[in-house]
Design an enzyme around this catalytic site. Sequence first.
Site, PDB file in Angstrom:
ATOM      1  N   ASP A  14      84.635 -16.826  87.132  1.00 41.32           N
ATOM      2  CA  ASP A  14      84.734 -18.250  86.819  1.00 41.32           C
ATOM      3  C   ASP A  14      83.832 -19.108  87.705  1.00 41.32           C
ATOM      4  O   ASP A  14      84.156 -20.260  88.004  1.00 41.32           O
ATOM      5  CB  ASP A  14      86.188 -18.745  86.924  1.00 41.32           C
ATOM      6  CG  ASP A  14      87.134 -17.854  86.146  1.00 41.32           C
ATOM      7  OD1 ASP A  14      86.792 -17.525  85.004  1.00 41.32           O
ATOM      8  OD2 ASP A  14      88.192 -17.486  86.678  1.00 41.32           O
ATOM      9  N   LYS A  17      78.918 -18.846  85.305  1.00 37.31           N
ATOM     10  CA  LYS A  17      77.795 -18.012  84.853  1.00 37.31           C
ATOM     11  C   LYS A  17      77.256 -18.461  83.490  1.00 37.31           C
ATOM     12  O   LYS A  17      76.059 -18.461  83.265  1.00 37.31           O
ATOM     13  CB  LYS A  17      78.238 -16.543  84.775  1.00 37.31           C
ATOM     14  CG  LYS A  17      78.501 -15.941  86.134  1.00 37.31           C
ATOM     15  CD  LYS A  17      79.031 -14.531  86.038  1.00 37.31           C
ATOM     16  CE  LYS A  17      80.439 -14.437  85.530  1.00 37.31           C
ATOM     17  NZ  LYS A  17      81.479 -14.938  86.419  1.00 37.31           N
ATOM     18  N   GLY A  41      85.238 -15.357  80.013  1.00 30.49           N
ATOM     19  CA  GLY A  41      85.173 -16.610  79.260  1.00 30.49           C
ATOM     20  C   GLY A  41      84.040 -17.424  79.852  1.00 30.49           C
ATOM     21  O   GLY A  41      84.192 -18.033  80.903  1.00 30.49           O
ATOM     22  N   HIS A  42      82.886 -17.373  79.214  1.00 35.02           N
ATOM     23  CA  HIS A  42      81.721 -18.092  79.741  1.00 35.02           C
ATOM     24  C   HIS A  42      81.582 -19.430  79.027  1.00 35.02           C
ATOM     25  O   HIS A  42      81.405 -19.485  77.809  1.00 35.02           O
ATOM     26  CB  HIS A  42      80.454 -17.233  79.598  1.00 35.02           C
ATOM     27  CG  HIS A  42      80.483 -16.027  80.495  1.00 35.02           C
ATOM     28  ND1 HIS A  42      79.520 -15.066  80.509  1.00 35.02           N
ATOM     29  CD2 HIS A  42      81.392 -15.663  81.435  1.00 35.02           C
ATOM     30  CE1 HIS A  42      79.835 -14.147  81.421  1.00 35.02           C
ATOM     31  NE2 HIS A  42      80.968 -14.495  81.986  1.00 35.02           N
ATOM     32  N   GLN A 223      82.969 -11.547  85.083  1.00 32.42           N
ATOM     33  CA  GLN A 223      83.901 -11.532  86.230  1.00 32.42           C
ATOM     34  C   GLN A 223      83.105 -11.812  87.516  1.00 32.42           C
ATOM     35  O   GLN A 223      82.134 -12.550  87.450  1.00 32.42           O
ATOM     36  CB  GLN A 223      84.675 -10.195  86.317  1.00 32.42           C
ATOM     37  CG  GLN A 223      85.700  -9.996  85.201  1.00 32.42           C
ATOM     38  CD  GLN A 223      85.086  -9.503  83.902  1.00 32.42           C
ATOM     39  OE1 GLN A 223      84.359  -8.541  83.885  1.00 32.42           O
ATOM     40  NE2 GLN A 223      85.384 -10.176  82.808  1.00 32.42           N
TER      41      GLN A 223
HETATM   42  P1  IMP Z   1      91.501  -7.478  83.299  1.00 34.77           P
HETATM   43  O1  IMP Z   1      90.059  -7.264  83.516  1.00 34.77           O
HETATM   44  O2  IMP Z   1      91.807  -8.331  82.101  1.00 34.77           O
HETATM   45  O3  IMP Z   1      92.305  -6.216  83.297  1.00 34.77           O
HETATM   46  O4  IMP Z   1      92.071  -8.321  84.545  1.00 34.77           O
HETATM   47  C1  IMP Z   1      92.036  -7.801  85.880  1.00 34.77           C
HETATM   48  C2  IMP Z   1      91.964  -8.948  86.876  1.00 34.77           C
HETATM   49  O5  IMP Z   1      90.699  -9.590  86.766  1.00 34.77           O
HETATM   50  C3  IMP Z   1      93.006 -10.047  86.651  1.00 34.77           C
HETATM   51  O6  IMP Z   1      93.364 -10.578  87.908  1.00 34.77           O
HETATM   52  C4  IMP Z   1      92.253 -11.079  85.838  1.00 34.77           C
HETATM   53  O7  IMP Z   1      92.786 -12.365  85.997  1.00 34.77           O
HETATM   54  C5  IMP Z   1      90.875 -10.965  86.456  1.00 34.77           C
HETATM   55  N1  IMP Z   1      89.802 -11.321  85.504  1.00 34.77           N
HETATM   56  C6  IMP Z   1      89.355 -10.591  84.469  1.00 34.77           C
HETATM   57  N2  IMP Z   1      88.348 -11.218  83.842  1.00 34.77           N
HETATM   58  C7  IMP Z   1      88.151 -12.363  84.497  1.00 34.77           C
HETATM   59  C8  IMP Z   1      87.212 -13.422  84.350  1.00 34.77           C
HETATM   60  O8  IMP Z   1      86.335 -13.424  83.483  1.00 34.77           O
HETATM   61  N3  IMP Z   1      87.322 -14.451  85.242  1.00 34.77           N
HETATM   62  C9  IMP Z   1      88.238 -14.447  86.239  1.00 34.77           C
HETATM   63  N4  IMP Z   1      89.116 -13.466  86.431  1.00 34.77           N
HETATM   64  C10 IMP Z   1      89.073 -12.430  85.566  1.00 34.77           C
END
Ligand code: IMP
Length: 421
Positions: A14, A17, A41-42, A223
Site C-alpha cells: 500500500d 505503487k 489493490g493498486h 505487496q
Molecule cells: P494474503 O497474501 O492475502 O494471504 O495476505 C497475507 C498478509 O499480507 C496479510 O497480512 C495481508 O493483509 C497482507 N497483504 C496481502 N496483500 C497485500 C497488499 O496488497 N497490501 C497490503 N497488505 C497485503
Amino acid sequence: MSKVDVLLGLQWGDEGKGKAVDFLAPKYDIVARFQGGPNAGHTLEFEGKKHILHQIPSGVFRQEIINIIGNGVVIDPIVFQKEILNLKSFDIDPVKTLILSNKAQLILPTHKLLDKALEKQKGESKIGSTLRGIGPTYQDKMGRYGLRIGDIIESDFEAKYNKLKSQHVAILERLGFVEDFTVQEADFFGSLEILRKFKIQSTEYLINEAILNGKDILAEGAQGTLLDIDFGSYPFVTSSNTTTAGACTGLGIAPNKIQDVFGIFKAYCTRVGSGPFPTELKNDEGEELRKLGNEFGATTGRPRRCGWLDLPALNYACMLNGVTQLFMMKADVLSGMREVKVCYEYKIDGHTTRQFPYEYNNYKYQTIYKSLKGWVVEGIPTFDNLPSNLLSFVHAIEKSTSVPITMVSLGPDRSETDFRK
Ligand code: IMP
C-alpha cells in the site's frame, strides 16, 4: 539500449505503487506484474476518477503499452473478469495489449475456501489474509499440484480441475469446513471464457525478445518487502517473493538485465492484517494518520494500522532489493504536524542495532526515535520549493539509506508528483 527496471514496495504494501507505475509507464514499452494476485489493490487517480487494479498491471490505462501478467502471479479468473468489465466501462479493452503467461497459476474457488478454513483454524494467530486464495494457490504451486493458465486451453482441463478440486474438498472436510460452492464454480467456468480471449503464451520469450529488440520494460511488484515470504515478518507475510529477485523468477528475466530498482515508501508506515509493527501508533495520532491518509485497504476495505517511519526496516528493504532510487509517497499526510518521528534503531537486550531483528515477532525490543520538525504542504510543490523541514526529512532518509530520493508524491492525482531534476 534496452532497460529493465523494477518498481516495488519497501514496506508492508500500500505504498502507492499503482500511482507510480501509471506515472512512469509512458517511458516503457512493456509493464509486467511478477508476483501476487488479487490480494493486491493498486490505486490510480486521474481526470477526477479513481481506479483500483488487482491483477492487471498498472500500465493498462496507457493503450500504447503492452501489459504482461507474468508466471509468478496467481490469477483468479472471476476477479479478472470483473476487472476487464470495469475497464470496458472506461472504454478500455485490453484484449490486444494484455498478455498472460501460460505458467501463471490459477486460483480455484476451493483455494479461496481453503484460505478461509486455514485462517479460521489458526484462531488468534491468524495472518489476517485477504482471503483471496493466495496462500493455498502458491502452496499447490510448490507442492506441484497447481493448475496453470496454459491448462485452460487444453482438452483435459476439466479432468485436471476435478482432480484438484477433489483433493481440496477432502482437506476441507477434514478441517470441518464444508460450504456449498456451486455458484462460485459456475462463475469460475464462466469467467474462463473471458480469459481464453486473451493471448496466453510463454511470456518469458516475449520479454527476452523485447530486451534483445531494445524495448524498455518495467516490472511492477505487489505487496511490499516486509511481506516477502523469505525476508518479511514471517509467518505474517504473503506467499511470494515481493523483492527484486521475485521479478527475475516471476518473469524469466536474468538478474544481470536489471538496471534501476525504484523503491517506494510512505513517509510513515502502515500495515493491514496481523503481525508485528514496531512503530505502530495505537493512539489518537495513529487514528489521525489513518483519517488524513485515507488508510483503508483497496482490496478488503479494512482499516490500516498506522505508525512512524521505520528506518532499520527501510534500510533492510533497500539492501535486499538493491534499490537505486527512492520514491517517497504521502508526505502531505504529515503536513501540519508539529513534529514527525522516525525510528532509527532498535534496542534488544541492552544492545542497539540498526538491523531488522529476527525477534521481530516477539516484541522483545524497543524502538528508538528521533524527532524532526514538521512541515506544511501547500498547493502543488515541486522538488525545488519543498518546505525546508520536509527537505531535511528527505536528507535524513537519504543519509540513512545512502539512496537518493528522486520522486516525491504529495497527493493522489497523477499531477501531484515531482521528479528531481
Ligand atoms: P494474503 O497474501 O492475502 O494471504 O495476505 C497475507 C498478509 O499480507 C496479510 O497480512 C495481508 O493483509 C497482507 N497483504 C496481502 N496483500 C497485500 C497488499 O496488497 N497490501 C497490503 N497488505 C497485503
